[in-house]
Design a protein around this motif. Structure first.
Motif, PDB file in Angstrom:
ATOM      1  N   PHE A 144       0.156   8.895   4.448  1.00  0.00           N
ATOM      2  CA  PHE A 144      -1.002   9.278   5.261  1.00  0.00           C
ATOM      3  C   PHE A 144      -1.059   8.498   6.582  1.00  0.00           C
ATOM      4  N   GLY A 145       0.100   7.985   7.020  1.00  0.00           N
ATOM      5  CA  GLY A 145       0.163   7.453   8.382  1.00  0.00           C
ATOM      6  C   GLY A 145       0.049   5.950   8.516  1.00  0.00           C
ATOM      7  N   GLN A 146       0.147   5.224   7.400  1.00  0.00           N
ATOM      8  CA  GLN A 146       0.202   3.760   7.485  1.00  0.00           C
ATOM      9  C   GLN A 146       1.675   3.342   7.601  1.00  0.00           C
ATOM     10  N   PRO A 147       1.951   2.127   8.092  1.00  0.00           N
ATOM     11  CA  PRO A 147       3.353   1.704   8.174  1.00  0.00           C
ATOM     12  C   PRO A 147       3.965   1.471   6.789  1.00  0.00           C
ATOM     13  N   ALA A 148       5.254   1.763   6.661  1.00  0.00           N
ATOM     14  CA  ALA A 148       5.956   1.555   5.383  1.00  0.00           C
ATOM     15  C   ALA A 148       6.230   0.074   5.183  1.00  0.00           C
ATOM     16  N   ARG A 149       5.875  -0.437   4.024  1.00  0.00           N
ATOM     17  CA  ARG A 149       6.141  -1.836   3.654  1.00  0.00           C
ATOM     18  C   ARG A 149       6.729  -1.846   2.242  1.00  0.00           C
ATOM     19  N   PRO A 150       7.380  -2.952   1.854  1.00  0.00           N
ATOM     20  CA  PRO A 150       7.790  -3.053   0.446  1.00  0.00           C
ATOM     21  C   PRO A 150       6.535  -2.947  -0.431  1.00  0.00           C
ATOM     22  N   ARG A 151       6.638  -2.204  -1.524  1.00  0.00           N
ATOM     23  CA  ARG A 151       5.442  -1.943  -2.339  1.00  0.00           C
ATOM     24  C   ARG A 151       5.645  -2.385  -3.780  1.00  0.00           C
ATOM     25  N   LEU A 152       4.610  -2.977  -4.354  1.00  0.00           N
ATOM     26  CA  LEU A 152       4.647  -3.365  -5.765  1.00  0.00           C
ATOM     27  C   LEU A 152       4.321  -2.171  -6.663  1.00  0.00           C
ATOM     28  N   MET A 153       3.403  -1.337  -6.197  1.00  0.00           N
ATOM     29  CA  MET A 153       2.940  -0.232  -7.037  1.00  0.00           C
ATOM     30  C   MET A 153       3.956   0.899  -6.986  1.00  0.00           C
ATOM     31  N   ARG A 154       4.215   1.490  -8.143  1.00  0.00           N
ATOM     32  CA  ARG A 154       5.174   2.596  -8.217  1.00  0.00           C
ATOM     33  C   ARG A 154       4.468   3.874  -8.651  1.00  0.00           C
ATOM     34  N   GLY A 155       5.118   4.997  -8.442  1.00  0.00           N
ATOM     35  CA  GLY A 155       4.520   6.285  -8.816  1.00  0.00           C
ATOM     36  C   GLY A 155       3.796   6.885  -7.633  1.00  0.00           C
ATOM     37  N   LEU A 156       2.688   6.277  -7.235  1.00  0.00           N
ATOM     38  CA  LEU A 156       2.000   6.736  -6.021  1.00  0.00           C
ATOM     39  C   LEU A 156       2.638   6.064  -4.797  1.00  0.00           C
ATOM     40  N   GLY A 157       2.414   6.681  -3.616  1.00  0.00           N
ATOM     41  CA  GLY A 157       2.940   6.088  -2.391  1.00  0.00           C
ATOM     42  C   GLY A 157       4.362   6.530  -2.109  1.00  0.00           C
ATOM     43  N   SER A 158       4.788   6.320  -0.854  1.00  0.00           N
ATOM     44  CA  SER A 158       6.129   6.742  -0.453  1.00  0.00           C
ATOM     45  C   SER A 158       6.515   6.045   0.849  1.00  0.00           C
ATOM     46  N   SER A 159       7.816   5.904   1.035  1.00  0.00           N
ATOM     47  CA  SER A 159       8.293   5.427   2.338  1.00  0.00           C
ATOM     48  C   SER A 159       8.896   6.576   3.130  1.00  0.00           C
ATOM     49  N   ILE A 160       8.796   7.808   2.578  1.00  0.00           N
ATOM     50  CA  ILE A 160       9.220   9.003   3.322  1.00  0.00           C
ATOM     51  C   ILE A 160       8.007   9.942   3.418  1.00  0.00           C
ATOM     52  N   HIS A 161       8.214  11.134   3.960  1.00  0.00           N
ATOM     53  CA  HIS A 161       7.090  12.064   4.130  1.00  0.00           C
ATOM     54  C   HIS A 161       7.360  13.358   3.358  1.00  0.00           C
ATOM     55  N   PRO A 162       6.996  13.381   2.072  1.00  0.00           N
ATOM     56  CA  PRO A 162       7.292  14.573   1.266  1.00  0.00           C
ATOM     57  C   PRO A 162       6.517  15.786   1.793  1.00  0.00           C
ATOM     58  N   ARG A 163       7.197  16.929   1.847  1.00  0.00           N
ATOM     59  CA  ARG A 163       6.538  18.149   2.373  1.00  0.00           C
ATOM     60  C   ARG A 163       5.625  18.802   1.330  1.00  0.00           C
ATOM     61  N   ASN A 164       5.641  18.321   0.102  1.00  0.00           N
ATOM     62  CA  ASN A 164       4.713  18.888  -0.884  1.00  0.00           C
ATOM     63  C   ASN A 164       3.296  18.352  -0.727  1.00  0.00           C
ATOM     64  N   VAL A 165       3.098  17.364   0.120  1.00  0.00           N
ATOM     65  CA  VAL A 165       1.729  16.850   0.335  1.00  0.00           C
ATOM     66  C   VAL A 165       0.967  17.903   1.139  1.00  0.00           C
ATOM     67  N   ASP A 166      -0.149  18.362   0.593  1.00  0.00           N
ATOM     68  CA  ASP A 166      -0.953  19.403   1.257  1.00  0.00           C
ATOM     69  C   ASP A 166      -2.061  18.706   2.062  1.00  0.00           C
ATOM     70  N   TYR A 167      -1.698  18.252   3.258  1.00  0.00           N
ATOM     71  CA  TYR A 167      -2.617  17.417   4.052  1.00  0.00           C
ATOM     72  C   TYR A 167      -3.958  18.094   4.291  1.00  0.00           C
ATOM     73  N   ARG A 168      -3.939  19.411   4.517  1.00  0.00           N
ATOM     74  CA  ARG A 168      -5.180  20.111   4.841  1.00  0.00           C
ATOM     75  C   ARG A 168      -6.146  20.127   3.664  1.00  0.00           C
ATOM     76  N   ALA A 169      -5.625  19.928   2.463  1.00  0.00           N
ATOM     77  CA  ALA A 169      -6.494  20.011   1.280  1.00  0.00           C
ATOM     78  C   ALA A 169      -7.404  18.788   1.133  1.00  0.00           C
ATOM     79  N   PHE A 170      -6.997  17.658   1.702  1.00  0.00           N
ATOM     80  CA  PHE A 170      -7.723  16.405   1.432  1.00  0.00           C
ATOM     81  C   PHE A 170      -8.929  16.232   2.357  1.00  0.00           C
ATOM     82  N   SER A 171     -10.069  15.858   1.778  1.00  0.00           N
ATOM     83  CA  SER A 171     -11.239  15.519   2.595  1.00  0.00           C
ATOM     84  C   SER A 171     -11.163  14.074   3.043  1.00  0.00           C
ATOM     85  N   GLU A 172     -10.534  13.246   2.241  1.00  0.00           N
ATOM     86  CA  GLU A 172     -10.424  11.834   2.588  1.00  0.00           C
ATOM     87  C   GLU A 172      -9.270  11.210   1.816  1.00  0.00           C
ATOM     88  N   VAL A 173      -8.815  10.055   2.324  1.00  0.00           N
ATOM     89  CA  VAL A 173      -7.771   9.312   1.629  1.00  0.00           C
ATOM     90  C   VAL A 173      -8.241   7.869   1.463  1.00  0.00           C
TER      91      VAL A 173
END
Ligand SMILES: Cc1ncc(COP(=O)(O)O)c(C=O)c1O
Length: 362
Positions: free
Chosen positions: A223-252
């Motif tokens: 959602f537009g934050q800088p990519a950093r090494p992450r402890l949490m797995r499953g959620l989050g990404s260092s790439i931009h998957p096209r399956n994210v439906d940005y228009r659907a979200f009211s907030e992040v």
């Protein structure tokens, strides 16, 4: 598991029958998580009750669709990048439909997952170095590309961009319609974007005013934050998957690992229901939504898996202390920013401007 042979199973409408019957995937329970009182709270959909977790649904669906379209031939190899959960689903699909499965993971893969994936017959490759820009995820994707070049008949589901990943969640939405009286707000973690897009799209047919809240980890670029090494797995990404439906979200909301750990542990101790990083992050945000929405607002949170995989991370005091994850309870409310580029966030933060960092959606 039933080991009925292929030849003994019927074939419907020309679709080849599975080699084995499928252990129950779907029909997962919903539980009420009270917040202040029994009247205030949220519904949690417990996807950890699937044999492998939430990704059993898209794994089976993507493989079925690929077989139907002839993209995956009988006995053909499946090759995919995974942080673990999809790997379990693909291992299941490989057994059910008779395909060898090669999975590409990174060193953050939990030992329990590596052992389970191998036990379920998958070949596991661990990449050794992150990509300089796209991190571990990009390194995994590049290894998948190399493996595919060596295996011309192999099929890669490409969970990040495959619309079948999204469509797979229609079943989950249909279950919710029968399990809860109504839904005003859906709270989902976001990795490939598959389950948030798929559940929202299908559920909105029944609840047209449905609102979707996305939950990401700090250090993720989705959602537009800088990519950093992450402890949490499953959620989050260092790439931009096209399956994210940005228009659907009211907030992040971005959540940090200490906030997720605290929420996972509180859930376990109070409700005998818990999970890992994504469950903790989603529950934190759903709890806040329940506390701050008008009375009677029906909130559903998706818990992608159960707690077992996280015995040596979220639920391990040594791991948590070494990573400073036990120092404070989360705040009552998130910080707020007006735009994801306003500043880099390091704790629970909310933003109602949802943008696609590489697309046109603003
Ligand atoms: C445990 C867990 N939670 C959440 C997610 C994010 O789900 P999605 O990829 O559908 O956005 C994943 C994805 O791999 C996951 O494994």
């Amino acid at each position: 598991m039933n080991t009925t042979l292929y030849s003994m199973l019927p074939s419907f409408a020309g679709i080849p029958a599975p080699i084995q019957t499928i252990p129950r995937v779907g029909s997962t329970p919903v539980t009420w998580i009270p917040v202040k009182s029994q009247e205030s709270g949220f519904w949690a959909k417990l996807e950890g009750f699937n044999p492998g977790g939430i990704k059993d649904r898209p794994a089976l669906h993507m493989v079925r669709c690929a077989r139907r379209r002839g993209q995956l031939l009988p006995g053909g190899a499946i090759v995919e990048s995974t942080s673990g959960t999809l790997g379990l689903g693909l291992a299941l699909a490989g057994i059910v439909y008779g395909h060898p499965v090669t999975l590409v993971a990174d060193p953050g893969l939990e030992p329990i997952m590596a052992r389970l994936l191998r036990a379920y017959g998958a070949r596991l490759e661990i990449v050794t170095a992150p990509h300089p820009i796209g991190g571990w995820q990009q390194a995994r994707k590049e290894r998948v590309r190399d493996l595919m070049a060596d295996l011309p008949d192999a099929y890669c589901p490409d969970q990040y961009n495959n619309p079948d990943n999204v469509a797979a969640y229609a079943t989950l939405a249909a279950e919710l319609v029968t399990q809860v009286p109504w839904v005003d707000t859906l709270v989902c973690s976001v990795g490939t974007g598959g389950h948030s897009a798929g559940i929202f799209r299908a559920l909105r047919q029944t609840f047209p005013d449905l609102k979707l809240i996305g939950v990401d980890t700090i250090g993720s670029t989705i959602f537009g934050q800088p990519a950093r090494p992450r402890l949490m797995r499953g959620l989050g990404s260092s790439i931009h998957p096209r399956n994210v439906d940005y228009r659907a979200f009211s907030e992040v909301h971005w959540v940090n690992p200490a906030e997720a750990v605290h929420t996972c542990r509180t859930l376990a101790a109070r409700h005998y229901v818990s999970g890992g990083w994504s469950t903790g992050a989603v529950a934190l945000v759903a709890d806040w939504a329940a506390r701050t929405s008008p009375p009677g607002t029906a909130i559903v949170a998706i818990f992608p898996d159960g707690p077992w995989r996280y015995w040596n991370t979220v639920f391990d005091d040594d791991h948590c202390m070494a990573n400073h994850l036990l120092e404070a309870a989360p705040a009552e409310h998130p910080d707020e920013i007006c735009h994801p580029a306003e500043r880099e966030v390091t704790r629970w933060t909310r933003c109602t401007a949802v943008i696609d960092p590489i697309g046109a959606t603003a």
